[in-house]
Design an enzyme around this catalytic site. Structure first.
Site, PDB file in Angstrom:
ATOM      1  CB  ALA A 122      19.402 -35.337   0.188  1.00  0.00           C
ATOM      2  N   GLY A 123      21.455 -35.796  -2.797  1.00  0.00           N
ATOM      3  CA  GLY A 123      22.704 -36.466  -3.196  1.00  0.00           C
ATOM      4  C   GLY A 123      23.850 -35.481  -3.317  1.00  0.00           C
ATOM      5  CB  ILE A 126      23.687 -31.710  -7.379  1.00  0.00           C
ATOM      6  CG1 ILE A 126      24.517 -32.353  -8.497  1.00  0.00           C
ATOM      7  CG2 ILE A 126      23.439 -30.235  -7.710  1.00  0.00           C
ATOM      8  CD1 ILE A 126      23.893 -32.286  -9.880  1.00  0.00           C
ATOM      9  N   GLY A 127      22.553 -32.041  -4.426  1.00  0.00           N
ATOM     10  CA  GLY A 127      21.637 -31.540  -3.404  1.00  0.00           C
ATOM     11  C   GLY A 127      22.367 -31.026  -2.172  1.00  0.00           C
ATOM     12  CG  ASP A 179      17.027 -38.445  -1.417  1.00  0.00           C
ATOM     13  OD1 ASP A 179      16.658 -39.572  -1.856  1.00  0.00           O
ATOM     14  OD2 ASP A 179      17.993 -37.832  -1.883  1.00  0.00           O
ATOM     15  CB  THR A 238      16.806 -34.597 -13.013  1.00  0.00           C
ATOM     16  OG1 THR A 238      16.628 -34.288 -11.637  1.00  0.00           O
ATOM     17  CG2 THR A 238      16.899 -36.103 -13.210  1.00  0.00           C
ATOM     18  CG  HIS A 281      23.043 -30.104 -20.252  1.00  0.00           C
ATOM     19  ND1 HIS A 281      24.174 -29.330 -20.173  1.00  0.00           N
ATOM     20  CD2 HIS A 281      23.106 -30.957 -19.200  1.00  0.00           C
ATOM     21  CE1 HIS A 281      24.889 -29.705 -19.130  1.00  0.00           C
ATOM     22  NE2 HIS A 281      24.269 -30.695 -18.529  1.00  0.00           N
TER      23      HIS A 281
HETATM   24  N1  APR Z   1      12.435 -38.275  -4.887  1.00  0.00           N
HETATM   25  C1  APR Z   1      13.408 -37.626  -4.249  1.00  0.00           C
HETATM   26  N2  APR Z   1      14.714 -37.933  -4.397  1.00  0.00           N
HETATM   27  C2  APR Z   1      15.014 -38.959  -5.193  1.00  0.00           C
HETATM   28  C3  APR Z   1      14.037 -39.686  -5.902  1.00  0.00           C
HETATM   29  C4  APR Z   1      12.684 -39.318  -5.708  1.00  0.00           C
HETATM   30  N3  APR Z   1      11.685 -39.950  -6.306  1.00  0.00           N
HETATM   31  N4  APR Z   1      14.643 -40.658  -6.608  1.00  0.00           N
HETATM   32  C5  APR Z   1      15.969 -40.533  -6.388  1.00  0.00           C
HETATM   33  N5  APR Z   1      16.201 -39.518  -5.525  1.00  0.00           N
HETATM   34  C6  APR Z   1      17.458 -39.053  -4.961  1.00  0.00           C
HETATM   35  C7  APR Z   1      18.459 -40.173  -4.690  1.00  0.00           C
HETATM   36  O1  APR Z   1      18.099 -40.927  -3.539  1.00  0.00           O
HETATM   37  C8  APR Z   1      19.752 -39.390  -4.531  1.00  0.00           C
HETATM   38  O2  APR Z   1      20.003 -39.044  -3.179  1.00  0.00           O
HETATM   39  O3  APR Z   1      18.159 -38.209  -5.845  1.00  0.00           O
HETATM   40  C9  APR Z   1      19.502 -38.115  -5.343  1.00  0.00           C
HETATM   41  C10 APR Z   1      20.444 -37.966  -6.511  1.00  0.00           C
HETATM   42  O4  APR Z   1      21.699 -37.794  -6.004  1.00  0.00           O
HETATM   43  P1  APR Z   1      23.008 -38.414  -6.697  1.00  0.00           P
HETATM   44  O5  APR Z   1      22.762 -39.832  -7.060  1.00  0.00           O
HETATM   45  O6  APR Z   1      24.179 -38.095  -5.839  1.00  0.00           O
HETATM   46  O7  APR Z   1      23.080 -37.592  -8.085  1.00  0.00           O
HETATM   47  P2  APR Z   1      23.639 -36.106  -8.322  1.00  0.00           P
HETATM   48  O8  APR Z   1      25.075 -36.152  -8.653  1.00  0.00           O
HETATM   49  O9  APR Z   1      23.181 -35.210  -7.229  1.00  0.00           O
HETATM   50  O10 APR Z   1      22.862 -35.750  -9.690  1.00  0.00           O
HETATM   51  C11 APR Z   1      21.465 -35.685  -9.713  1.00  0.00           C
HETATM   52  O11 APR Z   1      21.389 -34.129 -11.548  1.00  0.00           O
HETATM   53  O12 APR Z   1      23.044 -33.292 -12.977  1.00  0.00           O
HETATM   54  C12 APR Z   1      22.031 -34.249 -12.803  1.00  0.00           C
HETATM   55  O13 APR Z   1      22.825 -36.084 -14.148  1.00  0.00           O
HETATM   56  C13 APR Z   1      22.588 -35.655 -12.829  1.00  0.00           C
HETATM   57  O14 APR Z   1      20.445 -36.711 -13.089  1.00  0.00           O
HETATM   58  C14 APR Z   1      21.479 -36.424 -12.157  1.00  0.00           C
HETATM   59  C15 APR Z   1      20.967 -35.418 -11.119  1.00  0.00           C
END
Ligand code: APR
Length: 313
Positions: free
Chosen positions: A10-11, A13-14, A33, A121, A177
């Site tokens: 839910a970060g 991109i989410g 998340d 990811t 990529h």
């Molecule tokens: N289960 C669910 N969510 C998780 C887990 C897990 N085990 N571990 C981490 N997360 C969540 C984090 O809590 C965070 O909210 O994944 C989310 C990632 O969000 P961001 O840190 O904002 O990253 P974001 O920019 O969305 O990118 C996510 O996509 O493009 C790729 O390189 C980028 O690997 C990265 C991924």
């Protein structure tokens, strides 16, 4: 009954995925998340419910940290994991994100075993490989979103350089990529006109180079974190093609079993995305220089896969 979309992560991109999926009325949306971040996940979902009256969409959007809530999902889009910070390569994320993807894969396998799964990811080609291995899902059910974004970046840069509509630029980017990806100027057209007939080699080289480094350019500007708008929409385009059986031909990381001379790796190739999922990989007769570039990108991908295998994947 509405379709069900699960967003794992839910970060940055989410949250954009959730907004786009809602605006396009793709179905009901569950954003999952980790327990530590379930508050923001629920908050973002609620905020989007409150956006609905002016956004003119109907969808139930909820946040959770419980995989039971993604039960029966039609599409799962995975962004769980760490993004890059300035100075990092995508490969620097490998060890952290392998563990995260393993957990996610087990959750999806248990509760959404029929879902079409799109992994974002990074390092992408390795993470989609890990997800596929752990779930054991058939290859048509699992793809990695990378080439759709790389091609969007390539088209954007060409449009900026040439002063033409981005809508009229058609082309594709193959391979991994990362900086070894293989844009194909020879096969790029602008409203049907071959790119190589209207652009000089300097311009083409500049665009190819910028495309290869496009993710890093954004990371350097952000300082913290990586791109989110364009990756999110690229994944939504793939999901829509599946849900609406649009049969788009999009470059995605797909499991090659002989195509392009590749066996057992996920790499970016043109894929037909239909209600069957990743229905078909299109092969291109590559020129000698393009084959050499594909070989280089395969070696880069193989290196990360070897590291995954060394960790028992
Ligand atoms: N289960 C669910 N969510 C998780 C887990 C897990 N085990 N571990 C981490 N997360 C969540 C984090 O809590 C965070 O909210 O994944 C989310 C990632 O969000 P961001 O840190 O904002 O990253 P974001 O920019 O969305 O990118 C996510 O996509 O493009 C790729 O390189 C980028 O690997 C990265 C991924």
């Amino acid at each position: 009954m509405r379709k069900k979309i699960a967003l794992i992560g839910a970060g940055q991109i989410g949250q954009i995925l959730a907004m786009l999926a809602a605006q396009k009325e793709m179905g009901d949306i569950t954003v999952l998340d980790v327990p530590d971040y379930v508050g923001p996940a629920k908050g973002k979902a609620l905020d989007l419910m409150e956006m609905a009256p002016h956004g003119n969409y109907d969808a139930n959007i909820s946040g959770t940290s419980d995989y039971k809530d993604i039960e029966g999902s039609d599409v799962v889009i995975i962004t769980a994991g760490k993004p890059r910070q300035a100075g990092m390569t995508r490969e620097d994320l490998l060890n952290t994100n392998i563990e995260i993807i393993k957990k996610v894969a087990n959750g999806v396998k248990e509760y959404a075993p029929d879902a079409f799964c799109i992994v974002l990811t990074n390092p992408l080609d390795a993470m989609v490989y890990v997800f596929h291995k752990v779930t054991g899902f058939p290859k048509h059910q699992v793809i990695g979103m990378a080439g759709t974004l790389d091609t969007a970046r390539y088209r954007s840069f060409l449009a900026m350089e040439l002063g033409v509509s981005v809508a009229d630029i058609s082309g594709t980017v193959l391979g991994g990529h990362g900086p070894t990806m293989v844009p194909l100027p020879r096969l790029t057209t602008i409203g049907g006109v071959p790119l190589t007939e209207i652009a000089d080699q300097d311009l083409i080289d500049r665009v190819v180079d910028r495309t290869r480094k496009a993710g890093t350019e954004i990371v350097q500007l952000f300082g913290k974190g990586s791109a989110f708008f364009s990756p999110a929409l690229s994944a939504i385009v793939i999901a829509e093609s599946y849900l609406k059986d649009k049969k788009r031909v999009l470059p995605c990381a797909a499991l090659c079993e002989g195509e392009y001379g590749v066996n057992g790796l996920f790499i970016g190739v043109p894929c037909l995305i239909s209600a069957q999922g990743m229905e078909k990989i299109f092969e291109i007769n590559l020129a000698e220089d393009e084959k050499a570039m594909l070989q280089t990108t395969l070696e880069a991908v193989q290196k990360t896969i070897d590291e995954c295998n060394a960790q028992g994947i």
